[in-house]
Design a protein around this motif. Structure first.
Motif, mmCIF file in Angstrom:
data_model
loop_
_atom_site.group_PDB
_atom_site.id
_atom_site.type_symbol
_atom_site.label_atom_id
_atom_site.label_comp_id
_atom_site.label_asym_id
_atom_site.label_seq_id
_atom_site.Cartn_x
_atom_site.Cartn_y
_atom_site.Cartn_z
ATOM 1 N N UNK A 249 -38.108 106.126 -18.854
ATOM 2 C CA UNK A 249 -36.737 106.533 -18.534
ATOM 3 C C UNK A 249 -36.455 107.918 -19.120
ATOM 4 N N UNK A 250 -36.834 108.936 -18.391
ATOM 5 C CA UNK A 250 -36.680 110.303 -18.889
ATOM 6 C C UNK A 250 -35.214 110.683 -19.107
ATOM 7 N N UNK A 251 -34.299 110.042 -18.398
ATOM 8 C CA UNK A 251 -32.890 110.397 -18.553
ATOM 9 C C UNK A 251 -32.398 110.140 -19.975
ATOM 10 N N UNK A 252 -33.031 109.226 -20.694
ATOM 11 C CA UNK A 252 -32.638 108.971 -22.072
ATOM 12 C C UNK A 252 -32.948 110.158 -22.978
ATOM 13 N N UNK A 253 -33.810 111.046 -22.536
ATOM 14 C CA UNK A 253 -34.197 112.181 -23.361
ATOM 15 C C UNK A 253 -33.255 113.379 -23.193
ATOM 16 N N UNK A 254 -32.298 113.271 -22.280
ATOM 17 C CA UNK A 254 -31.399 114.393 -22.078
ATOM 18 C C UNK A 254 -30.585 114.640 -23.347
ATOM 19 N N UNK A 255 -30.634 115.845 -23.900
ATOM 20 C CA UNK A 255 -29.854 116.141 -25.109
ATOM 21 C C UNK A 255 -28.397 116.399 -24.767
ATOM 22 N N UNK A 256 -27.549 116.339 -25.786
ATOM 23 C CA UNK A 256 -26.123 116.581 -25.578
ATOM 24 C C UNK A 256 -25.822 118.074 -25.579
ATOM 25 N N UNK A 257 -26.346 118.773 -24.596
ATOM 26 C CA UNK A 257 -26.042 120.172 -24.343
ATOM 27 C C UNK A 257 -25.887 121.020 -25.585
ATOM 28 N N UNK A 258 -24.674 121.547 -25.825
ATOM 29 C CA UNK A 258 -24.472 122.484 -26.927
ATOM 30 C C UNK A 258 -24.600 121.858 -28.312
ATOM 31 N N UNK A 259 -24.682 120.517 -28.386
ATOM 32 C CA UNK A 259 -24.836 119.866 -29.685
ATOM 33 C C UNK A 259 -26.299 119.637 -30.062
ATOM 34 N N UNK A 676 -23.998 116.097 -21.289
ATOM 35 C CA UNK A 676 -25.411 116.129 -20.919
ATOM 36 C C UNK A 676 -25.684 117.035 -19.739
ATOM 37 N N UNK A 677 -24.638 117.412 -19.011
ATOM 38 C CA UNK A 677 -24.832 118.329 -17.883
ATOM 39 C C UNK A 677 -24.792 119.785 -18.327
ATOM 40 N N UNK A 678 -24.356 120.022 -19.554
ATOM 41 C CA UNK A 678 -24.238 121.390 -20.059
ATOM 42 C C UNK A 678 -25.595 121.887 -20.554
ATOM 43 N N UNK A 679 -25.817 123.186 -20.508
ATOM 44 C CA UNK A 679 -27.092 123.717 -20.997
ATOM 45 C C UNK A 679 -27.181 123.623 -22.514
ATOM 46 N N UNK A 680 -28.385 123.802 -23.027
ATOM 47 C CA UNK A 680 -28.568 123.906 -24.467
ATOM 48 C C UNK A 680 -28.060 125.261 -24.932
ATOM 49 N N UNK A 681 -27.762 125.364 -26.211
ATOM 50 C CA UNK A 681 -27.470 126.672 -26.770
ATOM 51 C C UNK A 681 -28.701 127.552 -26.655
ATOM 52 N N UNK A 682 -28.523 128.858 -26.572
ATOM 53 C CA UNK A 682 -29.703 129.739 -26.555
ATOM 54 C C UNK A 682 -30.496 129.607 -27.852
ATOM 55 N N UNK A 683 -31.767 129.970 -27.776
ATOM 56 C CA UNK A 683 -32.582 130.019 -28.990
ATOM 57 C C UNK A 683 -31.907 130.945 -30.006
ATOM 58 N N UNK A 684 -31.930 130.569 -31.246
ATOM 59 C CA UNK A 684 -31.285 131.373 -32.272
ATOM 60 C C UNK A 684 -32.196 131.535 -33.478
ATOM 61 N N UNK A 716 -33.379 114.113 -38.887
ATOM 62 C CA UNK A 716 -32.108 114.533 -39.467
ATOM 63 C C UNK A 716 -31.420 113.349 -40.151
ATOM 64 N N UNK A 717 -30.765 113.590 -41.285
ATOM 65 C CA UNK A 717 -30.234 112.489 -42.099
ATOM 66 C C UNK A 717 -28.791 112.100 -41.795
ATOM 67 N N UNK A 718 -28.308 112.426 -40.605
ATOM 68 C CA UNK A 718 -26.972 112.011 -40.189
ATOM 69 C C UNK A 718 -27.030 111.520 -38.752
ATOM 70 N N UNK A 719 -26.127 110.633 -38.403
ATOM 71 C CA UNK A 719 -26.040 110.150 -37.025
ATOM 72 C C UNK A 719 -25.475 111.249 -36.130
ATOM 73 N N UNK A 720 -25.706 111.115 -34.833
ATOM 74 C CA UNK A 720 -25.298 112.154 -33.885
ATOM 75 C C UNK A 720 -23.803 112.455 -33.944
ATOM 76 N N UNK A 721 -22.962 111.432 -34.096
ATOM 77 C CA UNK A 721 -21.529 111.708 -34.106
ATOM 78 C C UNK A 721 -21.128 112.534 -35.323
#
Length: 741
Positions: A249-259, A676-684, A716-721
């Motif tokens: 299920x590749x859709x589960x891998x979609x990141x939360x865009x700018x987050x 999830x429809x938003x792009x990722x932030x640019x590389x920084x 990472x040591x915190x939950x996504x929210x």
């Protein structure tokens, strides 16, 4: 919120049995041998470690139980490290879940059956956390191992694990009670999350060969293999994740865009990182970097560390909790517990290495119920029963007076793990520890001006700079074509540099002497210097107000003045930190800290008599039922500094961009599209750790760990929210969502 502890009894073999599931925590025959057979050998760990070329290896477990699997894995990794000291694999991450954590005494009793693990079990007992839901990051320095113990339901926790698109986990220990005893755990939801979190080639081992497990894992992309089970069990299952499987299920891998936090190229031991700042944020970031073997240079203006808000001689250390497990309260609670662990380590390190002491007293903190409104709020917190008593508990007026050693006619809330520390001495100790690693360089009298992103210098496949390429302190930029396509982005940083005064040429000695004391800063000489780094972390504190880099963030500077009251009756015997609208500490070197004012948008730092009067009036009003404040004599000694906060009062941690420029890329959020429809932030190649406000002692260590872990592409040591709540992009994201038409 607080968790429910497991209820156990011990059978005739001395094995713990979970009353709720009527199942043993480990084999009656030999728990160690079972773990070795099912999980260590089942995942072929020893062979895989030998062939591993990454600096970290990540094991995930479903069901921490007594911690036996973790201790066996940590011991195996310790032995691997001892026999392979120069191996590229340096650190083990063990991420585990537990819905019903064992009480500590039951865990220790269970592990007494394994004397071979005595050292590891004692290390775990020393750090074992209280029953608070969420992630507890525990660092076992001697064992090169980090344990992330996530307390809560596995189905709620795994979706909250932030993961790279390519996966996070290298091996799974599928433990937990048998499917027949605990069917709620072995579900399609679990298997789907395993697929989301696994890399290509990730393995698993489990004691069960139940059909539901076999079919579920095969259905999400694992190639399954039966092996001989342990002891009386005929079969067990192992497998390897194969993302080529069409049913994954590749859709589960979609990141939360700018987050999404893993947008940058990983910072490695071959990288050079520049940190700018002189306070707690900068020091915690430096220490987190060098512990990963990363070459770090700390740049700051002036001759001393902790010259800003981290320079107050004393600071109260406690979390700000509410009656509900809100995002803000959870960030405070977990930051506080992580910080206490970090400070215990630093204080122990100072003592063991003969370094300058960190003045502190973990004497507890009492939040006084000084009026009816506060009493109502505190009663609501106490009756809500959200937080473990080991974290915060109600106390009556007699208990308050006994703890404080001062007659106080108030009830309150007691935070026993809190107290006070000297922030400048703490900053010094962190930098001294970082310097001992040989990976940190100090550059004082460097005033940050600006930066620009450049096409990086050519590197070889191992990440090292090619011969002839200029290093991080050269003023010219090397040019050249990429080798093996490995040209990376870097950052060129511009400083104004003034000559150090009274340092005898020793920048380190100068920087760490008299940290936090008022110093007359030399005027800028006008000497300009450009340096090049692979990554830049701006931890400028209130200095961010004067930097164009932060123009697209809404910053809230707040001036605060703290009085230094001479010790005198009746406060000379004060044994705890008292908090109300202000705070008062026990004495340090004959003076008590009494503060603090809050003056918005004021960057000046001279001491003001009117703010002294404000501080005294605040304490007099809060302690109106006593004559304590009226009796105090003050000689006018005080210190003022500017803290930096954010509109939502949360830290700001992560990639730094000009969000005004890039927000047009997120226009879909203004028409109701999901994140999830938003792009990722640019590389920084630029990050920030800022807006710690007046709670920097509480939040700095964990926020630095979040930042550096994300830069290194580690767990990472915190939950996504909670991660989203401190993300640098949150203000832009909220603005776009609120602009929906």
């Amino acid at each position: 919120m607080k968790s429910k502890h497991a209820q156990v009894h011990f059978n005739e073999s001395g094995t713990p049995v979970a009353d709720h599931f009527d199942d043993v925590y480990f084999s009656n025959d030999s728990g160690i041998d079972e773990t070795q057979h099912v999980f260590v050998a089942g995942n072929d760990l020893l062979e895989r470690w030998q062939q591993w070329r990454n600096p970290t290896f990540v094991i995930a477990e479903t069901g921490f139980g007594t911690g036996l699997n973790f201790l066996v894995a940590m011991r195996a990794f310790n032995e691997f490290k001892a026999t392979n000291p120069n191996h590229p694999l340096k650190h083990l991450y063990f991420i585990t879940t537990e819905k019903f954590p064992l009480p500590q005494q039951d865990m220790q009793r269970a592990l007494e059956a394994f004397p071979a693990l005595k050292a590891e079990a004692e290390a775990l007992a020393e750090l074992y956390p209280m029953g608070l839901e969420g992630c507890h990051r525990l660092y076992f320095e001697r064992h090169s191992t980090t344990l992330d113990l996530w307390i809560g339901d596995v189905h709620e926790l795994l979706p909250q694990w932030h993961a790279p698109i390519e996966g996070l986990i290298d091996a799974w220990f599928l433990d937990g009670f048998a499917p027949s005893k605990n069917p709620d755990m072995w579900t399609d939801a679990l298997f789907s999350q395993m697929a989301r979190l696994s890399k290509t080639g990730t393995t698993f081992g489990t004691f069960t060969a139940a059909g539901i497990v076999k079919r579920g894992l095969a259905g999400v992309g694992f190639d399954i293999k039966k092996r001989k089970g342990f002891g009386r069990k005929r079969d067990m299952l192992t497998g390897v994740f194969n993302t080529a499987n069409d049913s994954v299920q590749h859709k589960l891998r979609l990141p939360n865009g700018p987050y999404y936090r893993y947008v940058n190229s990983a910072v490695t031991e071959a990288s050079k990182v520049a940190v700018v700042g002189s306070g707690l944020a900068a020091a915690t970031a430096c220490l987190a970097l060098v512990k990963r073997g990363i070459n770090t240079t700390l740049y700051f203006d002036g001759d001393t560390l902790a010259s800003g808000a981290s320079g107050n001689p004393q600071g109260g250390f406690y979390p700000q909790l509410h009656s509900e497990a809100s995002i803000a309260s959870r960030i405070q609670a977990h930051s506080f517990l992580y910080a206490r662990q970090a400070y215990d380590h630093i204080i122990k390190h100072v003592k063991n290495n003969g370094l300058a002491d960190v003045a502190h007293d973990f004497c507890g903190v009492i939040q006084l119920s000084f009026n009816d409104k506060v009493a109502e709020r505190q009663n609501k917190l106490a009756t809500a029963d959200v937080w473990p008593e080991a974290l915060i508990k109600p106390v009556d007026s007699k208990e308050v007076s006994d703890i404080a050693n001062l007659a106080l006619p108030y009830s309150g809330l007691y935070i026993g793990l809190g107290g006070w520390l000297s922030p400048p001495q703490l900053v010094n100790a962190m930098i001294e520890e970082a310097l001992q690693s040989g990976k940190l360089t100090l550059k004082l009298n460097h005033t940050y001006v600006s930066h620009k992103v450049i096409e990086g210098t050519p590197h070889n496949q191992e990440g090292g700079a090619l011969p002839g390429v200029l290093d991080a302190d050269d003023v010219e930029i090397a040019s050249g074509e990429a080798v093996n396509g490995a040209v990376r982005q870097q950052v060129q940083i511009r400083f104004n540099v003034s000559e150090p005064e009274k340092c005898g040429g020793n920048e380190t000695a100068c920087a760490t002497a008299n940290a936090g004391l008022p110093q007359e800063k030399p005027a800028l000489s006008g000497n300009e210097k450009n340096v090049i780094a692979d990554h830049l972390i701006l931890a400028l504190g209130a200095g961010a107000i004067n930097s164009e880099d932060f123009n697209s963030l809404s910053l809230r500077p707040v001036r605060g003045q703290v009085e230094a009251i001479p010790t005198q009756p009746p406060i000379d015997g004060l044994n705890t930190v008292l908090c109300h609208k202000g705070y008062m500490t026990p004495a340090l070197e004959g003076r008590h800290a009494l503060g603090s004012t809050y003056v918005k948008n004021d960057l000046t730092t001279e001491v003001r008599n009117e703010e002294t009067e404000t501080n005294l009036a605040t304490h007099e009003q809060a302690l109106a039922n006593t004559s304590i404040v009226q009796a105090l004599q003050h000689d006018g000694k005080a210190r003022a500094a500017t803290r930096l906060g954010s509109p939502d009062h949360q830290p700001v941690v992560g990639a730094l961009h000009n969000f005004d420029v890039i927000k047009s890329q997120f226009a879909m959020l203004s028409v109701g599209k999901p994140l999830t429809s938003a792009p990722l932030l640019p590389n920084s190649v630029v990050s920030t750790l800022t807006c710690l406000g007046s709670r920097g002692l509480t939040t700095a260590p964990l926020m630095a760990e979040v930042l550096v872990s994300s830069l290194c592409k580690e767990p990472l040591p915190l939950s996504n929210d909670l991660l989203n709540a401190v993300n640098t992009s949150r203000f832009m994201t909220r603005e776009m969502i609120r602009s929906q038409s």
